[in-house]
Design a protein around this motif. Sequence first.
Motif, mmCIF file in Angstrom:
data_model
loop_
_atom_site.group_PDB
_atom_site.id
_atom_site.type_symbol
_atom_site.label_atom_id
_atom_site.label_comp_id
_atom_site.label_asym_id
_atom_site.label_seq_id
_atom_site.Cartn_x
_atom_site.Cartn_y
_atom_site.Cartn_z
ATOM 1 N N ASN A 39 0.843 -1.190 0.000
ATOM 2 C CA ASN A 39 0.000 0.000 0.000
ATOM 3 C C ASN A 39 0.879 1.242 0.000
ATOM 4 O O ASN A 39 1.807 1.358 0.812
ATOM 5 N N GLY A 40 0.594 2.179 -0.903
ATOM 6 C CA GLY A 40 1.418 3.379 -1.040
ATOM 7 C C GLY A 40 1.327 4.312 0.148
ATOM 8 O O GLY A 40 0.334 4.334 0.888
ATOM 9 N N LYS A 41 2.381 5.103 0.327
ATOM 10 C CA LYS A 41 2.469 6.102 1.382
ATOM 11 C C LYS A 41 2.812 7.455 0.756
ATOM 12 O O LYS A 41 3.304 7.519 -0.371
ATOM 13 N N PRO A 42 2.585 8.570 1.475
ATOM 14 C CA PRO A 42 2.999 9.883 0.943
ATOM 15 C C PRO A 42 4.488 9.906 0.660
ATOM 16 O O PRO A 42 5.283 9.332 1.400
ATOM 17 N N SER A 43 4.867 10.578 -0.418
ATOM 18 C CA SER A 43 6.259 10.547 -0.870
ATOM 19 C C SER A 43 6.810 11.961 -1.043
ATOM 20 O O SER A 43 6.140 12.842 -1.591
ATOM 21 N N TRP A 44 8.051 12.168 -0.567
ATOM 22 C CA TRP A 44 8.790 13.420 -0.779
ATOM 23 C C TRP A 44 9.944 13.131 -1.727
ATOM 24 O O TRP A 44 10.754 12.240 -1.476
ATOM 25 N N GLN A 45 10.037 13.898 -2.819
ATOM 26 C CA GLN A 45 11.016 13.606 -3.859
ATOM 27 C C GLN A 45 11.763 14.884 -4.273
ATOM 28 O O GLN A 45 11.235 15.701 -5.031
ATOM 29 N N PRO A 46 13.003 15.073 -3.799
ATOM 30 C CA PRO A 46 13.805 16.228 -4.237
ATOM 31 C C PRO A 46 14.327 16.039 -5.655
ATOM 32 O O PRO A 46 14.552 14.909 -6.097
ATOM 33 N N GLU A 47 14.515 17.146 -6.339
ATOM 34 C CA GLU A 47 14.895 17.097 -7.752
ATOM 35 C C GLU A 47 15.860 18.232 -8.075
ATOM 36 O O GLU A 47 15.717 19.348 -7.565
ATOM 37 N N LEU A 48 16.852 17.958 -8.924
ATOM 38 C CA LEU A 48 17.789 18.966 -9.403
ATOM 39 C C LEU A 48 17.805 18.950 -10.922
ATOM 40 O O LEU A 48 17.798 17.871 -11.536
ATOM 41 N N ARG A 49 17.843 20.138 -11.530
ATOM 42 C CA ARG A 49 17.894 20.237 -12.985
ATOM 43 C C ARG A 49 18.933 21.281 -13.402
ATOM 44 O O ARG A 49 19.007 22.365 -12.825
ATOM 45 N N LEU A 50 19.707 20.964 -14.411
ATOM 46 C CA LEU A 50 20.649 21.912 -15.000
ATOM 47 C C LEU A 50 20.474 21.867 -16.509
ATOM 48 O O LEU A 50 20.542 20.800 -17.115
ATOM 49 N N SER A 51 20.238 23.031 -17.123
ATOM 50 C CA SER A 51 20.082 23.088 -18.574
ATOM 51 C C SER A 51 20.973 24.189 -19.144
ATOM 52 O O SER A 51 21.314 25.167 -18.463
ATOM 53 N N TRP A 52 21.350 24.013 -20.405
ATOM 54 C CA TRP A 52 22.275 24.932 -21.068
ATOM 55 C C TRP A 52 21.853 25.102 -22.521
ATOM 56 O O TRP A 52 21.367 24.161 -23.156
ATOM 57 N N GLN A 53 22.029 26.307 -23.019
ATOM 58 C CA GLN A 53 21.716 26.597 -24.418
ATOM 59 C C GLN A 53 22.713 27.613 -24.956
ATOM 60 O O GLN A 53 22.994 28.631 -24.294
ATOM 61 N N HIS A 54 23.236 27.334 -26.143
ATOM 62 C CA HIS A 54 24.163 28.261 -26.803
ATOM 63 C C HIS A 54 23.623 28.589 -28.192
ATOM 64 O O HIS A 54 23.620 27.732 -29.083
ATOM 65 N N PRO A 55 23.127 29.803 -28.410
ATOM 66 C CA PRO A 55 22.579 30.174 -29.723
ATOM 67 C C PRO A 55 23.653 30.171 -30.802
ATOM 68 O O PRO A 55 24.761 30.676 -30.605
ATOM 69 N N LEU A 56 23.319 29.596 -31.955
ATOM 70 C CA LEU A 56 24.206 29.605 -33.120
ATOM 71 C C LEU A 56 23.778 30.659 -34.125
ATOM 72 O O LEU A 56 24.595 31.185 -34.889
ATOM 73 N N SER A 57 22.473 30.929 -34.144
ATOM 74 C CA SER A 57 21.902 31.954 -35.011
ATOM 75 C C SER A 57 20.566 32.349 -34.399
ATOM 76 O O SER A 57 20.240 31.953 -33.278
ATOM 77 N N GLU A 58 19.783 33.101 -35.166
ATOM 78 C CA GLU A 58 18.481 33.527 -34.643
ATOM 79 C C GLU A 58 17.561 32.336 -34.392
ATOM 80 O O GLU A 58 16.734 32.355 -33.487
ATOM 81 N N ARG A 59 17.721 31.256 -35.181
ATOM 82 C CA ARG A 59 16.810 30.118 -35.063
ATOM 83 C C ARG A 59 17.486 28.835 -34.571
ATOM 84 O O ARG A 59 16.811 27.947 -34.065
ATOM 85 N N PHE A 60 18.773 28.716 -34.721
ATOM 86 C CA PHE A 60 19.477 27.499 -34.316
ATOM 87 C C PHE A 60 20.190 27.696 -32.977
ATOM 88 O O PHE A 60 20.716 28.784 -32.694
ATOM 89 N N ALA A 61 20.235 26.617 -32.176
ATOM 90 C CA ALA A 61 20.953 26.648 -30.903
ATOM 91 C C ALA A 61 21.396 25.236 -30.538
ATOM 92 O O ALA A 61 20.734 24.249 -30.890
ATOM 93 N N VAL A 62 22.513 25.142 -29.857
ATOM 94 C CA VAL A 62 22.958 23.881 -29.269
ATOM 95 C C VAL A 62 22.478 23.873 -27.824
ATOM 96 O O VAL A 62 22.549 24.901 -27.129
ATOM 97 N N LEU A 63 21.986 22.726 -27.355
ATOM 98 C CA LEU A 63 21.457 22.698 -25.996
ATOM 99 C C LEU A 63 21.691 21.340 -25.352
ATOM 100 O O LEU A 63 21.972 20.338 -26.017
#
Length: 283
Positions: free
Chosen positions: A224-248
């Motif tokens: 039977n399930g119980k209440p759950s606490w779940q910590p989370e970390l996120r890191l994102s990066w984006q480098h624009p190459l032009s007005e429409r293109f980007a590396v991420l």
Amino acid sequence: MRYWLLILFVLSMAAKADTAEVCLDDPGCATEQKLYLSLALGYGQRSNPLYDGEELPLILLPEVYYYGENWFFDNGKLGTSWALSEQWHLSLVSQLNSEKGYFQKWFGGNVFQFSQSFTNASISEERIGPMQASVHEISKRPTAVDAGLQLDWFSDNWQVQSNVWQDISNTYQGQHASISVGRYWENAFGRWQFIAKLNWKSAKLIDTYYGIDNNDPFYLRRYNGKPSWQPELRLSWQHPLSERFAVLGFLRYLHLDDAMTDSPLLRTNNITTWFFGVSYRLF
């Protein structure tokens, strides 16, 4: 559920979704009444914490948002918003619950999870079945729709967001909530985003998706399930190459507590997601 949708529609007609006033030079700012659509092509993977659960390959990731005068759609989240002040925004929102995505590889709720917009019953040993339960042995887990409130606070390059969700599809009849703190910055290598988040999920939600009951094979260990606490970390990066293109690229780590790992369905105490590729903005 239809009553919640009616309320959402009425409120959206009465309220004005107030977005930031100037968005010309800020890529993280949504322009009102303008569709944003981009596709990222590359490779990544989301791990699966379930026994025999399939890892999800990430090849083509869409990012879609539109902020209209009275409503918005932001990567799977539909709602209406009110500007309480320059820094505080309150929103009424709805979306598909994401838990089913671990049980069904091509579940629709998986599509927008990776966008970068910004009581346990005691059982004696004699009654316990196999300690591990394969995802292929259990009954099909349901699709749920959640609705709730979202509160945002913005200050320079910081954002704090809190959400409270309620199941409106009468599927698991529970709730979940989260609070996150995000920091955005730029340097010579590109644009960065770091988010620390704490998730809470009710016992009814955990029990519906990760519990083992009489709807599952008799030889599996009951849980039977119980209440759950779940910590989370996120890191994102984006480098624009032009007005429409980007590396991420991005990396996400979600830690699962005992309420999850005590389930015989779980084989690990974390979920990791990563992706690296090139994005192209269509609109």
